[in-house]
Design a protein around this motif. Structure first.
Motif, PDB file in Angstrom:
ATOM      1  N   ARG A 118       0.833  -1.211   0.000  1.00 26.84           N
ATOM      2  CA  ARG A 118       0.000   0.000   0.000  1.00 26.84           C
ATOM      3  C   ARG A 118       0.867   1.260   0.000  1.00 26.84           C
ATOM      4  NH1 ARG A 118      -5.219  -1.705   0.978  1.00 26.84           N
ATOM      5  NH2 ARG A 118      -5.363  -3.741   2.026  1.00 26.84           N
ATOM      6  N   PHE A 119       0.389   2.246  -0.748  1.00 26.65           N
ATOM      7  CA  PHE A 119       1.024   3.552  -0.811  1.00 26.65           C
ATOM      8  C   PHE A 119      -0.050   4.600  -0.570  1.00 26.65           C
ATOM      9  CE2 PHE A 119       3.746   0.748  -3.156  1.00 26.65           C
ATOM     10  CZ  PHE A 119       5.034   1.234  -2.974  1.00 26.65           C
ATOM     11  N   VAL A 120       0.394   5.811  -0.241  1.00 30.81           N
ATOM     12  CA  VAL A 120      -0.544   6.908  -0.053  1.00 30.81           C
ATOM     13  C   VAL A 120      -0.061   8.103  -0.871  1.00 30.81           C
ATOM     14  CG1 VAL A 120       0.634   7.697   2.042  1.00 30.81           C
ATOM     15  CG2 VAL A 120      -1.730   8.392   1.614  1.00 30.81           C
ATOM     16  N   LEU A 121      -0.988   8.713  -1.578  1.00 32.58           N
ATOM     17  CA  LEU A 121      -0.729   9.921  -2.344  1.00 32.58           C
ATOM     18  C   LEU A 121      -1.420  11.063  -1.617  1.00 32.58           C
ATOM     19  CD1 LEU A 121       0.503  11.052  -5.018  1.00 32.58           C
ATOM     20  CD2 LEU A 121      -1.774  10.746  -6.032  1.00 32.58           C
ATOM     21  N   GLU A 201       5.180   5.193   0.998  1.00 30.99           N
ATOM     22  CA  GLU A 201       4.667   3.936   1.522  1.00 30.99           C
ATOM     23  C   GLU A 201       3.663   4.214   2.641  1.00 30.99           C
ATOM     24  OE1 GLU A 201       9.044   3.536   0.403  1.00 30.99           O
ATOM     25  OE2 GLU A 201       7.853   4.855   1.698  1.00 30.99           O
ATOM     26  N   PHE A 202       2.650   3.357   2.715  1.00 34.73           N
ATOM     27  CA  PHE A 202       1.697   3.437   3.830  1.00 34.73           C
ATOM     28  C   PHE A 202       1.938   2.220   4.711  1.00 34.73           C
ATOM     29  CE2 PHE A 202      -2.363   2.586   5.951  1.00 34.73           C
ATOM     30  CZ  PHE A 202      -2.609   3.832   6.514  1.00 34.73           C
ATOM     31  N   PRO A 203       2.594   2.406   5.858  1.00 27.48           N
ATOM     32  CA  PRO A 203       2.963   1.249   6.695  1.00 27.48           C
ATOM     33  C   PRO A 203       1.727   0.526   7.231  1.00 27.48           C
ATOM     34  CG  PRO A 203       4.156   3.245   7.341  1.00 27.48           C
ATOM     35  CD  PRO A 203       3.062   3.666   6.413  1.00 27.48           C
ATOM     36  N   ASP A 204       1.585  -0.729   6.875  1.00 24.06           N
ATOM     37  CA  ASP A 204       0.529  -1.587   7.411  1.00 24.06           C
ATOM     38  C   ASP A 204       0.995  -3.026   7.316  1.00 24.06           C
ATOM     39  OD1 ASP A 204       0.313  -2.195   4.756  1.00 24.06           O
ATOM     40  OD2 ASP A 204      -1.790  -1.642   4.545  1.00 24.06           O
ATOM     41  N   GLU A 205       0.097  -3.957   7.556  1.00 20.55           N
ATOM     42  CA  GLU A 205       0.499  -5.369   7.600  1.00 20.55           C
ATOM     43  C   GLU A 205       1.122  -5.847   6.290  1.00 20.55           C
ATOM     44  OE1 GLU A 205      -3.894  -5.233   6.491  1.00 20.55           O
ATOM     45  OE2 GLU A 205      -2.557  -4.254   7.929  1.00 20.55           O
ATOM     46  N   GLU A 206       0.767  -5.197   5.175  1.00 20.59           N
ATOM     47  CA  GLU A 206       1.332  -5.608   3.890  1.00 20.59           C
ATOM     48  C   GLU A 206       2.835  -5.319   3.796  1.00 20.59           C
ATOM     49  OE1 GLU A 206      -0.406  -7.331   1.947  1.00 20.59           O
ATOM     50  OE2 GLU A 206      -2.410  -6.984   2.752  1.00 20.59           O
ATOM     51  N   TRP A 207       3.312  -4.391   4.634  1.00 18.52           N
ATOM     52  CA  TRP A 207       4.733  -4.054   4.630  1.00 18.52           C
ATOM     53  C   TRP A 207       5.510  -4.839   5.686  1.00 18.52           C
ATOM     54  CZ3 TRP A 207       7.388  -1.484   1.060  1.00 18.52           C
ATOM     55  CH2 TRP A 207       6.673  -0.682   0.155  1.00 18.52           C
ATOM     56  N   ALA A 208       4.836  -5.752   6.382  1.00 16.14           N
ATOM     57  CA  ALA A 208       5.546  -6.614   7.333  1.00 16.14           C
ATOM     58  C   ALA A 208       6.526  -7.509   6.584  1.00 16.14           C
ATOM     59  CB  ALA A 208       4.549  -7.454   8.123  1.00 16.14           C
ATOM     60  N   ASN A 209       7.529  -7.960   7.279  1.00 11.68           N
ATOM     61  CA  ASN A 209       8.541  -8.859   6.709  1.00 11.68           C
ATOM     62  C   ASN A 209       9.283  -8.234   5.523  1.00 11.68           C
ATOM     63  OD1 ASN A 209       8.019 -11.228   8.438  1.00 11.68           O
ATOM     64  ND2 ASN A 209       6.026 -11.241   7.392  1.00 11.68           N
ATOM     65  N   THR A 210       9.458  -6.915   5.562  1.00 13.35           N
ATOM     66  CA  THR A 210      10.261  -6.224   4.551  1.00 13.35           C
ATOM     67  C   THR A 210      11.439  -5.547   5.234  1.00 13.35           C
ATOM     68  OG1 THR A 210       9.016  -4.142   4.712  1.00 13.35           O
ATOM     69  CG2 THR A 210       8.222  -5.799   3.127  1.00 13.35           C
ATOM     70  N   ASP A 218       4.576  -7.875  11.981  1.00 17.92           N
ATOM     71  CA  ASP A 218       3.317  -7.196  11.680  1.00 17.92           C
ATOM     72  C   ASP A 218       3.531  -5.700  11.864  1.00 17.92           C
ATOM     73  OD1 ASP A 218       0.691  -6.809  10.980  1.00 17.92           O
ATOM     74  OD2 ASP A 218      -0.178  -7.692  12.792  1.00 17.92           O
ATOM     75  N   ILE A 219       2.636  -4.899  11.293  1.00 16.14           N
ATOM     76  CA  ILE A 219       2.645  -3.453  11.479  1.00 16.14           C
ATOM     77  C   ILE A 219       1.219  -3.033  11.805  1.00 16.14           C
ATOM     78  CG2 ILE A 219       3.019  -1.198  10.398  1.00 16.14           C
ATOM     79  CD1 ILE A 219       5.195  -2.533   8.681  1.00 16.14           C
ATOM     80  N   ILE A 220       1.046  -2.359  12.951  1.00 18.01           N
ATOM     81  CA  ILE A 220      -0.297  -2.073  13.450  1.00 18.01           C
ATOM     82  C   ILE A 220      -0.423  -0.604  13.858  1.00 18.01           C
ATOM     83  CG2 ILE A 220      -0.692  -4.447  14.217  1.00 18.01           C
ATOM     84  CD1 ILE A 220       0.051  -3.642  17.024  1.00 18.01           C
ATOM     85  N   SER A 221      -1.651  -0.181  14.092  1.00 16.76           N
ATOM     86  CA  SER A 221      -1.936   1.189  14.501  1.00 16.76           C
ATOM     87  C   SER A 221      -1.628   1.385  15.983  1.00 16.76           C
ATOM     88  CB  SER A 221      -3.401   1.525  14.237  1.00 16.76           C
ATOM     89  OG  SER A 221      -4.234   0.767  15.103  1.00 16.76           O
ATOM     90  N   THR A 222      -1.609   2.642  16.420  1.00 16.36           N
ATOM     91  CA  THR A 222      -1.400   2.927  17.837  1.00 16.36           C
ATOM     92  C   THR A 222      -2.511   2.323  18.682  1.00 16.36           C
ATOM     93  OG1 THR A 222      -0.208   4.987  17.373  1.00 16.36           O
ATOM     94  CG2 THR A 222      -1.228   4.779  19.551  1.00 16.36           C
TER      95      THR A 222
END
Length: 527
Positions: A118-121, A201-210, A218-222
């Protein structure tokens, strides 16, 4: 609430006074766009065509207006720069629409690559007037609030990756792009057409293990991170990693670090989970605000709105938006821990790192403010030994120590010059938290047992002591106070509701019969 009313009142009064100044200047809101060029060979992001445009020519104002409401970065917003046109078909292997994102002020689009990343514009310009009550959405109030976006450095985030990489903290990698205003431009980009934006990049679970985020599991919200932290005794926020980030914030002047400005990388081992911070949304770095008469008054009311300069005008202001997580995570560290982190940052953020990072700004922008920003960054780095320890001492004043939803044991020992706090798990086998507080630095310590049947044991003798606030939580709790202090003031206060057990050599002060005394902010959103 009182401060908000005062701020609104000042805006109304001075906007009426300076209406004539508001009209002296450029009223054009649409940025001019000129043809750019074909780049020699496609970049790694497949961006090969450019345009020349400005991020916000409408922020140009007359001298009378600027006297009251500041110079800010108006010249930078009106400076033409060469920017690549975004190519969604080829950038990052092709990006497709995922969802609309952003807050009330920022227009942003979530995109997804073919790999699922995921990315964010995000639009560089913002519309803060959306947060105004309807009655205030009138000229000149609306225009005044919108105009203060010019206090932001539109290119500030581009300098962060190089600095953050040297600092050893996670970061995203924003690139500056232009969203074309053409008939065949995708409809989901309507709010960004004809404007500059940042793609990252938009850090979330899809960016885990990178590699980008340390191969986190995993990457999660506060909100999710705090839920996990309070639920389990084997989950912990990494205080040194977070302190490193907060020291970095002092360097770049990022005062807007509220809970939604973080993601958390999850790392698991045989003991449990550790959460490491991922800062995001760096829009407020190198902020330039209090350079107008009215705004100097606004800063006197709200110290976080300070300009990026050689010296930090208010350490307290730098911690306002992050006060909750700061008080929850950072007090565990010692002054020596902070000194080691400061020294590490000073060593690794070298002069060449600073210069190279600021040179990522477009050349016409760098020529105007690059050298002065470099000088300020170097000065802040060299003086971090002072400002960082000042920040540490501020954090030590009113720490929060939260247990978990399990049965926790809090042991507090009052001594001549210190107060030791240790939190154990329900079997007393593992230490969840331990810190010796300096009675001269700390004014009060607030303990939260949360759910579970918790036990609080307070012992020791001292002439003077720190105020201990105990919030036992929803279940049956035991509070035992055998400590002894000189003076008539009791320094143990218990906030409980319902049936609990109280023991002590002196009468324990129990406040309230209200269930709200159990309330503890679990999401971090009270900031």
């Amino acid at each position: 609430m009182k401060r908000q009313k005062i701020t609104i009142f000042l805006l109304i009064i001075f906007s009426l006074i300076t209406t004539s100044g508001y009209l002296v200047g450029c009223n054009e809101s649409k940025n001019p766009v000129y043809p750019g060029r074909k780049l020699l060979g496609k970049t790694s992001l497949s961006l090969d065509t450019t345009v020349i445009t400005t991020p916000g020519i409408g922020y140009t104002k007359g001298d009378v207006y600027k006297f009251f409401f500041g110079e800010h970065y108006r010249k930078i917003w009106a400076t033409p720069v060469e920017v690549p046109i975004i190519d969604l078909e080829n950038t990052h292997g092709g990006l497709a629409f995922s969802k609309t994102g952003g807050n009330m002020q920022t227009i942003s689009i979530r995109l997804k690559s073919a790999e699922g990343k995921r990315f964010v514009l995000r639009g560089i310009d913002k519309d803060p007037t959306k947060i105004l009550p309807t009655i205030l959405k009138i000229h000149p109030i609306k225009g005044l609030l919108q105009d203060q976006i010019s206090a932001m450095n539109p290119y500030g985030p581009l300098a962060i990756p190089g600095l953050a990489n040297a600092a050893g903290i996670f970061h995203t990698n924003p690139i500056l792009v232009y969203v074309p205003d053409e008939k065949d431009t995708e409809e989901f980009l309507d709010g960004l057409k004809g404007k500059l934006a940042m793609l990252e990049e938009f850090p979330d679970e899809e960016w885990a293990n990178t590699k980008l985020f340390g191969f986190a599991s995993d990457i999660i919200s506060t909100e999710d991170m705090l839920s996990e932290r309070f639920k389990n005794q084997n989950s912990k926020i990494d205080p040194k990693a977070y302190a490193r980030c907060r020291l970095f914030d002092l360097l770049v002047g990022d005062w807007d670090r509220h809970s939604d400005q973080w993601k958390w990388a999850v790392f698991e081992d045989s003991i449990g989970k550790v959460f490491k911070p991922i800062p995001r949304d760096r829009d407020m770095v190198f902020f330039q605000f209090n350079d107008g008469l009215v705004l100097k008054l606004a800063v006197a009311i709200n110290s976080k709105l300070q300009s990026y300069d050689y010296d930090i005008q208010s350490i307290k202001g730098m911690g306002k938006n992050s006060k909750y997580i700061d008080r929850l995570v950072l007090p565990e560290l010692t002054e020596e821990d902070w000194k080691i982190l400061i020294k590490d940052l000073q060593t690794n953020i070298t002069d060449s790192v600073i210069e190279k990072s600021i040179r990522t700004w477009p050349l016409p922008v760098f020529n105007q403010i690059g050298p002065s920003t470099i000088d300020k960054l170097k000065y802040r780095r060299d003086h971090l030994s002072k400002t960082g320890i000042e920040f540490y001492k501020m954090i030590q004043q009113e720490p929060i120590i939260a247990g978990t939803d399990k049965d926790d044991l809090f042991k507090i020992i009052r001594q001549k010059n210190t107060t030791e706090v240790t939190v154990y798990d329900n079997d007393e086998k593992n230490i969840l938290y331990k810190k010796i507080f300096d009675n001269h630095l700390t004014n009060k310590i607030t303990l939260y047992g949360l759910r579970g049947e918790d036990e609080f044991i307070i012992e020791g003798k001292a002439r003077k002591g720190i105020l201990i606030n105990v919030y036992g939580g929803e279940a049956y709790d035991k509070i035992i106070d055998h400590s002894e202090l000189k003076g008539i003031l009791k320094k143990t206060r218990v906030y409980e509701y319902g049936v609990n057990r109280y023991e002590g050599t002196t009468q324990i002060e129990v406040f309230g019969t209200d269930p709200l005394h159990h309330y503890f902010e679990r999401t971090g959103r009270r900031e």
